[in-house]
Design an enzyme around this catalytic site. Structure first.
Site, PDB file in Angstrom:
ATOM      1  N   LYS A   1     -10.491  41.600  -0.820  1.00 30.58           N
ATOM      2  CA  LYS A   1      -9.409  41.083  -1.716  1.00 30.58           C
ATOM      3  C   LYS A   1      -9.804  41.316  -2.984  1.00 30.58           C
ATOM      4  O   LYS A   1      -9.482  41.771  -4.008  1.00 30.58           O
ATOM      5  CB  LYS A   1      -9.177  39.617  -1.229  1.00 30.58           C
TER       6      LYS A   1
ATOM      7  N   ASP B   1     -15.177  29.583   3.017  1.00 30.66           N
ATOM      8  CA  ASP B   1     -14.334  31.058   3.021  1.00 30.66           C
ATOM      9  C   ASP B   1     -13.620  31.212   1.633  1.00 30.66           C
ATOM     10  O   ASP B   1     -12.756  30.510   1.330  1.00 30.66           O
ATOM     11  CB  ASP B   1     -13.188  31.082   4.200  1.00 30.66           C
TER      12      ASP B   1
ATOM     13  N   TRP C   1      -5.812  30.578   7.478  1.00 33.89           N
ATOM     14  CA  TRP C   1      -7.162  31.065   7.749  1.00 33.89           C
ATOM     15  C   TRP C   1      -8.203  29.957   8.060  1.00 33.89           C
ATOM     16  O   TRP C   1      -8.892  30.110   9.086  1.00 33.89           O
ATOM     17  CB  TRP C   1      -7.542  31.573   6.515  1.00 33.89           C
TER      18      TRP C   1
END
Lengths: 363, 363
Positions: free
Chosen positions: B198, B174, B105
């Site tokens: 999530k 993030d 990511w």
């Protein structure tokens, strides 16, 4: 005990079909075959893959979308499309985006497009107060036009095209407040798009139908999420799409098919609108419609009473009989009755009767 | 009859607290005081205004967000933030975005940022196979660094920072797969953001917490929807926000407060993770963890069995006892158990017991 539902004339987010809500409610804790909620399952799961595919199939069937068009489910609403369209199509070219400014939303689209490239507003209804659409003769495209952008139905002013403009370049259409309300001739469009929260689902997903040659115009230097090409290549799964919103759109499009498709919806919609406009026209000027007669929207009926005091009273009294969210947009004022696909005829009849009564009392 | 819910170890969209789902289900047809569904009410309504404000209040309280930070609810997931952050902060400046590449990511974030300006990857774990985070000493910022970007928890590799990097520039984080799993020291951050699907809600909304001076960096030439300044000025209501997703985040944050807040959640999360890692460590090498021991994630436990055949069997057998979605990401393979806030200890205990059994049978 379940609280009573009211008739909701909100312009968006807006009324949804009760069978859609009931199905979503029933399945919310556990989607059949998943052992989990639609809110909890992976976008890569077989089950969500089927939901996505079925929604695409339904959209393709309802709008009669030819094979050379991609169907995408994006995020960020119409305002994101206002920027993405010119970013993908005219930026770094010597082409112009031609725009029809027929109300609040198309004006805004042109303004956002100017951050990305050359924009020509080729017709502007501002001086007339945004009360109509241009005739074909009034539309003078520029020689470098890549597309003609228009808003099919101006939600705020309540004015709507009876048919798409007839021009020699591909059309780009913001159909947010009329998608699925009538059939469209997709072949005239480079792109037709709609945020879902008026006639297609909840806020959070934007339906984009785009011809393949338009999809392929995206520059390679764009961030992935702003590139139609990359989004289409991954079939709306470049990253996690708004899964629940797509699921609701699946249920809405299923409901539309059960209703007989868009020809049938159009007939019902025109009949519903006529109930209100007939009452308005018979009111001896008590109610006045914002737009010119031949451009009256059958989705958003924008009107007013003789005074702002009566407008206020109208809305208060209507709310008492469960006719809610009838205030006009702050820029136009008065009343606005949004009577999208999911607004039952029964609600429109009740509103019409209320309007007749109110006019009798206060004329 | 309601189908049985299973334990869902999906990495995202992922498990939500059952009380949240039940409340949403109960209210789905008619939100109290509205006469309509949360899916149908205007984002400008008093009721949605309260939902937005309460969600912001909950986020501020849970993350202990100082007053000089804005809390925004945006669309497009982390991938949109990958582009918007450099677009607002380093584009048209002579500054660099400094990035730590610690897994899939953060690597992707750096790659997307390169479309917008100067990017320096100041540490890269690729050669080691993304098994750890850098120590503070290993992070060599460039002189023109505007920020240091990192991913707190790499969902795919299952590696997590024990604490934020200690550097002299503002952090951008993030936190998608660990938001609300433990307290954070917000004052070190220029921006901390997380897609919701999530640990915070459903797919379709991204929580962005940003310091005022970062918000103010947006160039005036940006399209409105890509400008933090414009989005913050309108309090996430520049256009219609994803109302339902925000409503679910309100319910999730209320549930977190009822659970005792983030200190309490952290304690529970660490205990849950220890159940699995202890079983792994006691397996005499039958199970192997992807990441280095001191960087093991307490959100995503990424591991594998001795062979791909056993991995497949593991997942099949687990599914039979209602332990679902345990397949590792396609780039890492093996198994991944995502044990977010909403995964009950009971589910983790069952998985642990299954793992012990499976190892005994197949070692």
């Amino acid at each position: 005990m379940q609280e009573e539902r009211k008739f909701n004339f909100s312009a968006g987010p807006a009324v949804l079909p009760v069978p859609v809500l009931k199905k979503a409610q029933e399945e919310l804790l556990c989607l059949p075959g998943c052992g989990a909620s639609i809110l909890e399952i992976s976008h890569r799961s077989k089950q969500f893959g089927e939901i996505l595919q079925q929604t695409k199939n339904n959209v393709r069937e309802l709008l009669n979308v030819p094979e050379n068009y991609k169907i995408m489910f994006l995020q960020g609403g119409a305002l994101t499309q206002f920027a993405m369209l010119p970013m993908n199509i005219i930026r770094n070219t010597n082409k112009s985006g031609n725009y029809l400014a027929t109300g609040n939303w198309s004006k805004k689209a042109a303004s956002e497009a100017k951050t990305q490239g050359k924009v020509d507003v080729v017709w502007d209804g501002k001086e007339e107060g945004y009360v109509r659409k241009p005739t074909d003769d009034e539309i003078k495209l520029t020689d470098d036009a890549a597309y003609l952008y228009f808003c099919a139905n101006e939600t705020i002013e309540g004015i709507q095209y009876q048919r798409e403009p007839n021009v020699d370049v591909p059309l780009i259409c913001d159909a947010s407040s009329e998608i699925f309300s009538r059939p469209v001739n997709m072949e005239k469009y480079g792109c037709l798009y709609a945020c879902a929260q008026k006639n297609a689902g909840p806020a959070g997903v934007t339906l984009v139908v785009m011809r393949d040659d338009f999809v392929d115009m995206s520059g390679d230097d764009l961030p992935s999420m702003f590139s139609y090409k990359k989004l289409a290549e991954k079939d709306s799964m470049l990253n996690t799409p708004p899964t629940f919103c797509i699921y609701i759109m699946k249920l809405v499009t299923e409901w539309l098919k059960e209703q007989g498709g868009l020809e049938a919806m159009h007939k019902k919609n025109v009949e519903k609108a006529r109930l209100l406009y007939d009452a308005i026209d018979a009111s001896n000027g008590f109610y006045r419609v914002h737009g010119n007669k031949e451009y009256r929207s059958f989705m958003n009926v924008s009107f007013r009473t003789p005074t702002e005091e009566l407008d206020k009273l109208f809305q208060e009294e209507a709310a008492k009989v469960n006719l809610t969210n009838l205030a006009g947009h702050r820029s136009v004022k008065g009343e606005r009755a949004s009577i999208y696909n999911a607004m039952p005829r029964e609600g429109v009849v009740l509103l019409r009767d209320f309007m007749l009564d109110f006019a009798k009392k206060h004329a």
